[in-house]
Structure formats: C-alpha cells, structure tokens
Design a protein around this motif. Structure first.
Motif, short mmCIF file in Angstrom:
data_model
loop_
_atom_site.label_atom_id
_atom_site.label_comp_id
_atom_site.label_asym_id
_atom_site.label_seq_id
_atom_site.Cartn_x
_atom_site.Cartn_y
_atom_site.Cartn_z
N ALA A 119 0.83 -1.21 0.00
CA ALA A 119 0.00 0.00 0.00
C ALA A 119 0.86 1.26 0.00
N ALA A 120 1.96 1.20 0.77
CA ALA A 120 2.84 2.38 0.83
C ALA A 120 3.42 2.69 -0.54
N ALA A 121 3.60 1.62 -1.35
CA ALA A 121 4.16 1.82 -2.69
C ALA A 121 3.05 2.05 -3.73
N GLY A 122 1.81 2.03 -3.28
CA GLY A 122 0.69 2.23 -4.21
C GLY A 122 0.45 1.03 -5.11
N VAL A 123 0.78 -0.17 -4.60
CA VAL A 123 0.66 -1.39 -5.42
C VAL A 123 -0.43 -2.29 -4.84
N ARG A 124 -1.14 -2.98 -5.72
CA ARG A 124 -2.15 -3.94 -5.27
C ARG A 124 -1.49 -5.08 -4.49
N CYS A 125 -2.26 -5.68 -3.58
CA CYS A 125 -1.75 -6.83 -2.82
C CYS A 125 -2.80 -7.95 -2.84
N HIS A 126 -2.40 -9.08 -3.43
CA HIS A 126 -3.31 -10.23 -3.49
C HIS A 126 -2.94 -11.25 -2.42
N VAL A 127 -3.94 -11.72 -1.69
CA VAL A 127 -3.72 -12.80 -0.73
C VAL A 127 -4.21 -14.10 -1.36
N ASP A 128 -3.28 -15.01 -1.59
CA ASP A 128 -3.66 -16.31 -2.13
C ASP A 128 -4.12 -17.19 -0.98
N ALA A 129 -5.43 -17.19 -0.80
CA ALA A 129 -6.03 -18.06 0.23
C ALA A 129 -6.78 -19.19 -0.47
#
Ligand SMILES: Cc1ncc(COP(=O)(O)O)c(C=O)c1O
Length: 493
Positions: A205-215
């Motif tokens: 988030a700090a880098a302005g990038v999406r984050c996907h959680v592979d659950a």
C-alpha cells in the motif's frame, strides 16, 4: 489397463449405458482413493455421509447450463452471486465491515483465480511496457504460470529457511516502479504457513501497489480454525492494503472440482479483469473469467455443498481437521529421523528427514505400499526435500492408524536404504542442460525409470524418478517433467 474391446472412445456401434458406466468405474479403480482419509493431496474429503450424492444431483441439474451468458441462465448468476457473497463474508468483507463493496467472480479453480488477479493488476496499468509481479518463492506455482501467460516479469522473494516465510522488508525491496501486484499466501501450499500478510500489505500500500492474498488453499479453513481458538493471524479484508483474495471452494469448502472465488475489495479493482468483444459478426462476448462456455455443474454443486454444510457443518469439519493435524504431527514427532518443517498452523503437516540413512522418497513409496498416499516435495534452494500432507476432515478417524504405519514404513525405508542411482546418471542429471536433452536421451531415461513402459503409466515405486529430479537443476526438472508427461499423453486408437 483398458482392454481391446473398449479401447476406443468412439466405437462403431454405441455401447449400452450400463456397460459404459462399468467401464468408467473400472478405469476409476486405477486411481488413488478419493475417499477414506488416506490420500493427503489432490482431494478434499469431508467424510460426510450423503454429501457426494447431494453435490452430484445438483451438478447434474446444472451440467448443461452455460455460464457464457448470465442473462440467459439467471439460475447460475444467482448461485454465483451467492457464492461470492458467502466467500466475501467469510473473508472479512460485505455489509458492516471495512470492505463493504467487495465484488468477485467464480472461476474454474485456483490457478484461474490467480491468473485473473494478475491480469486485473496488469491491465490496470496499461502504461507499463514491462509490468512486474512480486512473489515469495513459497507462493504457488500458478503465479509463475500467470506471469508466463501474461508476459509479466516475476520478482521472486526468498523465504527464511526456518520460518518458511518472506519478510516484509524483502518484499519492499523487491517492489519497483513497474510492480503491478504483490502477493502473499494464507497459507502456502508447500508448508502450510501463513505469510505476514498485514506487514506485506502495508508495504504494498505504501508503494501504491495492489496486494493479493492467495487463500486458495486455506481461505475456507483458517476462519473456522480461528473461531475454534487457533492463533490465526489477520490475512483477509480486515487487513488494510489487501486488494484481492482468492479462495477455492473445491478445496476446504469440499465442493467437487471446478470452483474458486476471486474477490476484489471494490468494483474498480475488478473492472480490468473483464474481457468484452463486439468486433465480429457473432454474439457480443463479455467474460469475467478465462473460460467462455462453462458448465453450471460445479457452481450448482458448490452452492448445494455450502448450503447443506452451513457454518455449523464447516466448524465441525474444521474441528475434526484440527484434531487430525495434531495427531499426524505427533506421529511425525515420535519418529527418530523425521522433523516437522514447521509447527502446523493450518491444515498441512510437512516433514523432512534428519538422517541420511532414511531416504524420504523411499519412505513415500513405503507409505504408498501401505495404502497411505503422501506427496513428496523436492529440495529447493536451501530447503530440504520434504513430505507434504494435506489434511482434511476425513483423515480424523484414520489418525490412530497412521502412527504405526509411519513407524513401519520408516523401518522399511531404513532397511531398504537410500536410492542408489548409477553415479553416471546422477552426474548427468546434475550437469545436463535442458537444451542438451535429445529425444533418444529422454526415451532412454524414461525407459530406465520405468515411465510409460510397464503395465501402468508410472512405476509402482517413484523414488528413483524423484531422486533423479531432485538431483537436477530447476530448469532441467521442468523440462524432464514435460517430456515424461508428454510421453504419457498419447492418443489411444
Ligand atoms: C495456495 C494455492 N494457490 C493456488 C492453487 C492452485 O489451485 P488449483 O489447483 O485449483 O488451480 C493451490 C493448489 O493447491 C494452492 O494450494
């Protein structure tokens, strides 16, 4: 093997239904047992009486319905929306949460969900000529597949050899201006450990990038385990910065194969996932997922499974699974020469060997010979080869039998000793480049290892094959696997 009479899928004259079914059942007898709690990979068995029959009936009712056009088949749209809602609610989204606008899609499986998560992230940044993806090496291989299919560069992040997790600092260091997505696992398939999702999502988030959680693997297990008191760290939409989550219903939701859910925190994040095309004279095409025509069967079966089991059912199954995991881990701890790769924190038990006299690949074969089907994992970087057990509720009644079987198999593996491949073969595996593999060399290797030549497609004992692969560098492993599998995938006439 298939006998002469029924070798062809298209006989000159049709075969009566009852006989065809017998043939299918005969073929199925070649497979590993999908029920009974002795197969620790590939299948997810709740061991609930009547559930198969229900899922099969729902599947049959919708098998011919086409997910291509939700307006033509509103039944599918209704069931998809209900599945997405249930998954979102379980994973910290929906009304009254910090992620009230979650949307999602039902896909055909975990790999499809991950490819679409990468596609949505890539297509949200059309200005980037060379988009990049940050993935811990413990992330599922499907991310590499997505990167390959979508021409996104992969930036692997190492994992700590003790915790088996990436650090947020290493993830942060891997993020570049071209990074479109950062991913983490909850939990990883190989070892069943949950990545530090909150820390990783924060650096993304700090880098302005999406984050996907592979659950995909654990998204339908961790929430119930948490409710049962297990110390599950935050990993879902309750975590700021998590932009998408995948969860497979054909894993711990115990639905038949072919259903996963990909969730996005808000509609704008999902928008680039769609593909629409009107520039041809046929029907205008609008797809949220990779497949266009797709059967309603898996969706209806998943819907029926969720409705029938309900929250109380999943809690009960999670309690059984938790008990089974504890019992299996104890069985491993009791054996000299074995060590858990990690203290189990989800539904995986993974162990390695500590004694050169005990060959793990021979042990896996000895367990198979005793009717216990475990999954060998090759050594990787500074991680040793290991044995993976995916644990499901159906294992619980079997746990007491596993300990003695493991001890017995270990004794037999010790007595047999480690696999001894001819030294020249091992040297070849260690030094050969994929480019140097010729068809003759591959045929010779396959014949020497018993692949494709015997009564079944693979030899009864796989230790020699695994030892050879284990000795090979990564690219050669991949190439050998492709060649060996291609040898098996030949038409029958
Ligand atoms: C964590 C994780 N992600 C993705 C996948 C891929 O799922 P599928 O085999 O349904 O494509 C798996 C499968 O085991 C998994 O464990």
């Amino acid at each position: 093997m298939i006998d002469e009479e029924r070798a062809g899928a298209l006989p000159a004259e049709g075969v009566p239904a009852e006989r065809v079914l017998e043939e299918v059942r005969g073929l199925r007898a070649l497979d590993r047992p999908t029920h009974g709690g002795r197969l620790f990979a590939y299948v997810y068995d709740p061991g609930v009486a009547g559930l198969d029959e229900l899922a099969h009936a729902a599947y049959a009712a919708s098998a011919h319905v086409n997910g291509l056009d939700p307006t033509a088949f509103p039944s599918l749209l209704a069931m998809e929306n209900a599945l997405v809602g249930a998954a979102a609610r379980l994973l910290g989204g929906g009304p009254g949460t910090s992620a009230p606008d979650v949307v999602g899609s039902v896909t055909g499986g975990g790999t499809e969900s991950l490819i679409l998560a990468v596609k949505a992230a890539r297509d949200a940044r059309p200005e980037l000529a060379e988009p990049r993806l940050v993935v811990p090496v413990s992330g599922h291989a499907a991310f590499a597949k997505a990167a390959h299919y979508l021409r996104v560069a992969l930036d692997p992040v190492p994992v700590d050899p003790v915790t088996l997790r990436p650090t947020a600092a290493d993830v942060a260091a891997a993020i570049r201006p071209e990074t479109v997505l950062v991913v983490c696992s909850a939990p990883s398939y190989a070892h069943g450990v949950v990545d530090p999702v909150a820390e990783i999502a924060a650096v993304a988030a700090a880098a302005g990038v999406r984050c996907h959680v592979d659950a995909c693997f654990g998204g339908w297990a961790l929430p119930w385990l948490r409710r049962l008191g297990a110390p599950v760290p935050p990993f879902d939409f309750a975590v700021d910065g998590v932009t998408s989550i995948s969860v497979d219903l054909h894993k711990y939701a115990y639905a038949p194969k072919g259903v996963s859910v990909l969730l996005h925190r808000e509609p704008a994040l999902r928008a680039p996932q769609y593909f629409a095309y009107a520039d041809w004279p046929g029907y205008t095409m609008i797809n949220s997922v990779i497949a266009s025509t797709r059967s309603g069967g898996p969706i209806a079966a998943a819907y029926a499974t969720l409705r029938h089991l309900g929250e109380d059912g999943y809690l009960r199954l999670a309690a059984l699974t938790r008990e089974a995991v504890a019992g299996l881990a104890d069985a491993v701890r009791r054996v000299d020469g074995l060590r858990l790769m990690a203290e189990p924190e989800s539904t995986v038990v993974c162990f390695t060997g500590t004694d050169p006299g005990l060959d793990l690949f021979v042990l896996v074969d000895e367990l198979t010979a005793r009717g216990w089907h475990t999954q060998p994992q090759l050594s990787y970087a500074d991680l040793p080869a290991s044995v993976h057990l995916t644990v499901t509720a159906a294992v619980a009644p079997r746990v007491a039998e596993f300990g003695p079987a493991l001890a017995d198999a270990v004794a037999a593996a010790r007595a047999a000793g480690p696999v001894q491949l001819p030294p020249e073969l091992l040297a070849l595996a260690g030094s050969l480049t994929p480019e140097a593999l010729t068809p003759d060399l591959i045929a010779g290797l396959a014949a020497g290892l018993g692949i494709g030549g015997g009564p079944g497609p693979l030899p009864d004992r796989m230790a020699a094959v695994n030892t050879l692969l284990n000795a090979a560098p990564i690219r050669l492993r991949e190439r050998l696997l492709v060649e060996f599998v291609a040898l098996l995938q030949r038409p029958t006439w």
